[in-house]
Design a protein around this motif. Structure first.
Motif, PDB file in Angstrom:
ATOM      1  N   THR A   1       0.827  -1.203   0.000  1.00 10.89           N
ATOM      2  CA  THR A   1       0.000   0.000   0.000  1.00 10.89           C
ATOM      3  C   THR A   1       0.865   1.258   0.000  1.00 10.89           C
ATOM      4  O   THR A   1       0.525   2.262  -0.646  1.00 10.89           O
ATOM      5  CB  THR A   1      -0.939  -0.041   1.223  1.00 10.89           C
ATOM      6  N   SER A   2       1.985   1.204   0.694  1.00  8.24           N
ATOM      7  CA  SER A   2       2.874   2.374   0.725  1.00  8.24           C
ATOM      8  C   SER A   2       3.405   2.674  -0.677  1.00  8.24           C
ATOM      9  O   SER A   2       3.640   3.828  -1.039  1.00  8.24           O
ATOM     10  CB  SER A   2       4.048   2.140   1.682  1.00  8.24           C
ATOM     11  N   TYR A   3       3.613   1.609  -1.473  1.00 11.92           N
ATOM     12  CA  TYR A   3       4.044   1.801  -2.858  1.00 11.92           C
ATOM     13  C   TYR A   3       2.960   2.567  -3.634  1.00 11.92           C
ATOM     14  O   TYR A   3       3.258   3.495  -4.393  1.00 11.92           O
ATOM     15  CB  TYR A   3       4.323   0.441  -3.508  1.00 11.92           C
TER      16      TYR A   3
ATOM     17  N   ILE B   1       8.785   5.119   1.843  1.00  9.78           N
ATOM     18  CA  ILE B   1       7.487   5.220   2.530  1.00  9.78           C
ATOM     19  C   ILE B   1       7.213   3.873   3.177  1.00  9.78           C
ATOM     20  O   ILE B   1       7.208   2.844   2.495  1.00  9.78           O
ATOM     21  CB  ILE B   1       6.356   5.575   1.545  1.00  9.78           C
ATOM     22  N   THR B   2       7.018   3.874   4.475  1.00 13.25           N
ATOM     23  CA  THR B   2       6.732   2.633   5.178  1.00 13.25           C
ATOM     24  C   THR B   2       5.962   2.947   6.441  1.00 13.25           C
ATOM     25  O   THR B   2       6.480   3.641   7.312  1.00 13.25           O
ATOM     26  CB  THR B   2       8.018   1.828   5.490  1.00 13.25           C
ATOM     27  N   GLN B   3       4.725   2.462   6.528  1.00 13.63           N
ATOM     28  CA  GLN B   3       3.933   2.818   7.715  1.00 13.63           C
ATOM     29  C   GLN B   3       4.578   2.256   8.965  1.00 13.63           C
ATOM     30  O   GLN B   3       4.667   2.921   9.978  1.00 13.63           O
ATOM     31  CB  GLN B   3       2.463   2.424   7.558  1.00 13.63           C
ATOM     32  N   SER B   4       5.065   1.008   8.906  1.00 18.94           N
ATOM     33  CA  SER B   4       5.632   0.368  10.099  1.00 18.94           C
ATOM     34  C   SER B   4       7.046   0.841  10.398  1.00 18.94           C
ATOM     35  O   SER B   4       7.497   0.791  11.535  1.00 18.94           O
ATOM     36  CB  SER B   4       5.668  -1.146   9.898  1.00 18.94           C
ATOM     37  N   GLY B   5       7.751   1.259   9.370  1.00 24.11           N
ATOM     38  CA  GLY B   5       9.167   1.622   9.539  1.00 24.11           C
ATOM     39  C   GLY B   5      10.057   0.405   9.698  1.00 24.11           C
ATOM     40  O   GLY B   5      11.237   0.517  10.033  1.00 24.11           O
ATOM     41  N   GLU B   6       9.497  -0.804   9.475  1.00 27.20           N
ATOM     42  CA  GLU B   6      10.254  -2.028   9.738  1.00 27.20           C
ATOM     43  C   GLU B   6      10.302  -2.973   8.543  1.00 27.20           C
ATOM     44  O   GLU B   6      10.858  -4.054   8.660  1.00 27.20           O
ATOM     45  CB  GLU B   6       9.628  -2.799  10.925  1.00 27.20           C
ATOM     46  N   THR B   7       9.697  -2.614   7.432  1.00 31.97           N
ATOM     47  CA  THR B   7       9.632  -3.546   6.301  1.00 31.97           C
ATOM     48  C   THR B   7      11.041  -3.827   5.768  1.00 31.97           C
ATOM     49  O   THR B   7      11.763  -2.910   5.366  1.00 31.97           O
ATOM     50  CB  THR B   7       8.732  -2.963   5.193  1.00 31.97           C
ATOM     51  N   ALA B   8      11.410  -5.116   5.790  1.00 31.08           N
ATOM     52  CA  ALA B   8      12.799  -5.497   5.486  1.00 31.08           C
ATOM     53  C   ALA B   8      13.218  -5.039   4.084  1.00 31.08           C
ATOM     54  O   ALA B   8      14.322  -4.515   3.908  1.00 31.08           O
ATOM     55  CB  ALA B   8      12.956  -7.001   5.627  1.00 31.08           C
TER      56      ALA B   8
ATOM     57  N   LEU C   1      -1.094 -13.152   5.225  1.00 33.30           N
ATOM     58  CA  LEU C   1      -0.551 -11.787   5.216  1.00 33.30           C
ATOM     59  C   LEU C   1      -0.155 -11.338   6.616  1.00 33.30           C
ATOM     60  O   LEU C   1      -0.700 -11.805   7.609  1.00 33.30           O
ATOM     61  CB  LEU C   1      -1.582 -10.806   4.641  1.00 33.30           C
ATOM     62  N   ALA C   2       0.793 -10.412   6.682  1.00 31.13           N
ATOM     63  CA  ALA C   2       1.234  -9.875   7.974  1.00 31.13           C
ATOM     64  C   ALA C   2       1.215  -8.362   7.903  1.00 31.13           C
ATOM     65  O   ALA C   2       1.372  -7.772   6.834  1.00 31.13           O
ATOM     66  CB  ALA C   2       2.638 -10.358   8.284  1.00 31.13           C
ATOM     67  N   LYS C   3       1.038  -7.755   9.058  1.00 37.30           N
ATOM     68  CA  LYS C   3       1.005  -6.289   9.119  1.00 37.30           C
ATOM     69  C   LYS C   3       2.382  -5.707   8.839  1.00 37.30           C
ATOM     70  O   LYS C   3       2.522  -4.697   8.173  1.00 37.30           O
ATOM     71  CB  LYS C   3       0.509  -5.880  10.515  1.00 37.30           C
TER      72      LYS C   3
HETATM   73  C1  G6P Z   1       2.572  -5.655   4.355  1.00 40.38           C
HETATM   74  C2  G6P Z   1       1.205  -5.146   4.775  1.00 40.38           C
HETATM   75  C3  G6P Z   1       0.729  -4.049   3.813  1.00 40.38           C
HETATM   76  C4  G6P Z   1       1.765  -2.947   3.732  1.00 40.38           C
HETATM   77  C5  G6P Z   1       3.142  -3.493   3.338  1.00 40.38           C
HETATM   78  C6  G6P Z   1       4.213  -2.437   3.471  1.00 40.38           C
HETATM   79  O1  G6P Z   1       2.473  -6.350   3.163  1.00 40.38           O
HETATM   80  O2  G6P Z   1       0.274  -6.214   4.798  1.00 40.38           O
HETATM   81  O3  G6P Z   1      -0.505  -3.514   4.276  1.00 40.38           O
HETATM   82  O4  G6P Z   1       1.349  -2.001   2.791  1.00 40.38           O
HETATM   83  O5  G6P Z   1       3.504  -4.567   4.218  1.00 40.38           O
HETATM   84  O6  G6P Z   1       4.322  -2.109   4.813  1.00 40.38           O
HETATM   85  P1  G6P Z   1       4.967  -0.770   5.338  1.00 40.38           P
HETATM   86  O7  G6P Z   1       4.930  -0.901   6.834  1.00 40.38           O
HETATM   87  O8  G6P Z   1       6.374  -0.742   4.821  1.00 40.38           O
HETATM   88  O9  G6P Z   1       4.170   0.353   4.839  1.00 40.38           O
END
Ligand code: G6P
Length: 600
Positions: free
Chosen positions: A296-298, A338-345, A593-595
């Motif tokens: 979604t951030s993409y 752009i990353t909502q979690s700030g943790e996406t590898a 899926l994971a958050k």
């Molecule tokens: C996972 C979540 C998505 C999210 C993506 C990027 O796939 O299920 O909802 O858009 O990670 O996450 P981020 O935290 O980097 O925005």
């Protein structure tokens, strides 16, 4: 988001405050604290981390009046000093929201001798209340609130007085027997009472063991109605919504309001950001931007590409994080992750790759203290509040909010937009939260379309230019939570392949808001209708033409063309949600899926 609790009654306060705070844990937080008035002094205990960490440090505390807080950091890092309550003399305060003019208040109060120890906006409020305090807390709170700009839910104690107030942030009062309660949300106190009073904006309450007294900000008394709550705890955590996703969709007006808070001054046509140290000359020198993200951030970043190109006149490459590391092209002179979690590898790996090639980096994230914030040069927070549903909704809206602000800010510095254009855009942006609320209050047609087509096995979402990323996001939402195969397409591309799949069994959602490509999208809709597919159009409320061509229309409020994707997003989110609900899917935790995805 932060959680507030308060207690004044016949029992020991500390245990009740801790117990109530634990029931707000689902809101997300990074530190916690309580303050209890014990005979002569206010004792404050706070810790970074979980409530159990705080609990371990607590001595035996006596006192029957107190306040508690779980903090989700917005101003200042998540640490013990910044945790609430904040004190000034014998006054302790907890706060949820953002005090937009805290910097000015801080300067003024510092000059009169108040010492600041934290980086928070809340500390300014504690000192301000102290500054006005003469002989009772409620008058001091009312005077202080007149000086602050922004949003707040607050609870304050001084001696045995407990006072609460709100504007734009939720707060409820619980009515007990010989004891009364304050909380951000009903579940915190449902164990103690089912009698709840909802505090409204610009109302102040004085909470004593034997009664609660309500006032407006001129201290005129107000009568309030007691509501008897019949939900159970689990339903209450979702504030009565069936799923966190639906709750979060409904939180979007507030999330966007927080994203903009203190950053927009529409009268002067100015935008400002805390946390970004990009200088004007660096912004003028940007030759190319790379936006990197996942999921979604993409999609938010993809809309950002159009915004930077149109508003700031700078070329943007939009990159999928997991692909970027292996690309052989060099990144732009500014890389935005752009990353909502700030943790996406994948996003973190791409950021490290970009940094190693020497470009400047900026992160748009929702989580203070997350890994990305420690590795990037500049951070802009989305301030959406914690998101629990796996499918991102309110964080997407807030990411769009930040991208609009950034693109306009760059555009102004690079001389691409006039001051008048800027003011017009900012005024329109400030109206978006209320316009989203209008869509949320008017969802019958979306529900009807969702019910009619919930058994479809394929869906298409189409849009051109700014609406193309929203078509991608609509398709992503639908497939994530309903398990229906869905594709987002640039409307002009349909005829180059996917049109072969269009039949009476493939519903198409066409984002057909007014703008440069409206007529072309209408042509694409005609091509689809010629193949008998049902078409739902998302269109401007003033468009009287569109219904001639489609099966159903969902109207969105009129705004600047460039802002309409924000409103169309809410429609595709609700549509996906109601289709998934009709199919009885586990909406908040879709299979596989994971958050937060911390593996590459
Ligand atoms: C996972 C979540 C998505 C999210 C993506 C990027 O796939 O299920 O909802 O858009 O990670 O996450 P981020 O935290 O980097 O925005």
């Amino acid at each position: 988001m932060c959680g507030i609790v308060g207690y004044n009654g016949k029992n020991q306060a500390a245990a009740i405050l801790i117990d109530s705070l634990k029931r707000l844990e689902y809101r997300g937080y990074d530190s916690a604290g309580i303050a209890v008035f014990d005979t002569n002094v206010v004792e404050v205990y706070k810790e970074k981390g979980r409530i159990v960490d705080l609990e371990k440090t607590l001595p035996s505390i006596s006192g029957t009046v107190g306040i508690g807080h779980t903090r989700w950091a917005t101003h200042g890092r998540p640490n013990k000093v910044n945790a609430h309550p904040h004190t000034s003399g014998n006054i302790a305060v907890v706060h949820n929201g953002i005090i937009e003019n805290y910097q000015q208040l801080k300067e003024k109060l510092s000059r009169t001798g108040y010492e600041f120890v934290s980086d928070t906006d809340t500390e300014a409020l504690a000192h301000l209340i102290n500054h006005y305090y003469k002989d009772n807390l409620i008058d001091a709170v009312i005077s202080a609130l007149k000086d602050i700009r922004g949003s707040y839910a607050i609870a304050a104690i001084c001696g045995s007085e407990l006072v609460a107030a709100r504007k734009d942030s939720p707060l409820v009062i619980g009515i007990g027997e010989g004891e009364n309660f304050i909380a951000s949300d009903i579940p915190a106190i449902l164990k103690y009472t089912r009698k709840i009073i909802f505090l409204d904006d610009l109302e102040v309450a004085s909470i004593t063991p034997d009664g609660v007294f309500f006032f407006d900000t001129c201290k005129s008394p107000i009568e309030k109605k007691i509501n008897l709550i019949e939900w159970n705890i689990e339903a209450a955590e979702k504030s009565g919504y069936e799923h966190f996703m639906l709750k979060e969709i409904h939180e979007q007006p507030r999330a966007l309001h927080e994203t903009f808070a203190g950053r927009i001054s529409e009268l002067e046509g100015n935008i400002s950001f805390e946390g970004s140290n990009l200088t004007e000359s660096q912004i003028k020198d940007i030759s190319r931007i790379s936006i990197i993200a996942c999921g979604t951030s993409y999609n938010a970043g993809f809309l950002g590409k159009y915004l930077f190109e149109q508003l700031a006149g700078v070329h943007v490459d939009i990159e999928i994080a997991s692909e970027f590391r292996y690309a052989h092209s060099s990144p732009g002179s500014l890389v935005i992750v752009i990353t909502q979690s700030g943790e996406t590898a994948d996003t973190l790996a791409a950021l490290r790759e970009a940094k190693s090639s020497g470009c400047r980096t900026l992160a748009i994230t929702n989580v203070m203290g997350s890994t990305v914030t420690r590795e990037v040069d500049n951070v802009i927070y989305t301030r959406s509040g914690p998101e629990i549903g796996v499918a991102a909704t309110k964080t997407f809206i807030s990411q769009l909010g930040v991208l609009y602000l950034l693109a306009l800010y760059f555009g102004k510095i690079r001389g691409k937009i006039s001051s008048d254009q800027m003011k017009r855009m900012l005024v329109a942006m400030k109206m978006l939260p209320a316009q989203i609320t209008r869509i949320l209050n008017n969802k019958e047609k979306i529900l009807k379309f969702a019910d009619t087509f919930s058994s479809s096995s394929d869906f298409f979402f189409i849009g051109r230019t700014l609406n193309y990323p929203i078509a991608l996001e609509g398709a992503l939402k639908l497939k994530e939570i309903s398990y229906i195969h869905a594709e987002g397409y640039a409307a002009g591309e349909l005829k180059h392949g996917p049109l072969a799949l269009i039949t009476k069994n493939t519903p198409v959602v066409a984002i057909a808001t007014k703008g440069l490509t409206y007529d072309k999208v209408v042509n694409n809709i005609k091509e689809i209708k010629a193949r008998d597919a049902p078409v739902l159009a998302i269109a401007d409320e003033k468009d009287s033409e569109i219904e001639k061509y489609v099966d159903a229309v969902i109207r969105i409020p009129t705004t600047e063309d460039i802002l309409s994707p924000v409103l169309s997003t809410v429609v595709v989110q609700l549509l996906s949600y109601y289709i998934a609900k009709a199919r009885n899917c586990p909406i908040d935790q879709p299979r596989n899926l994971a958050k937060s995805v911390t593996v590459e």
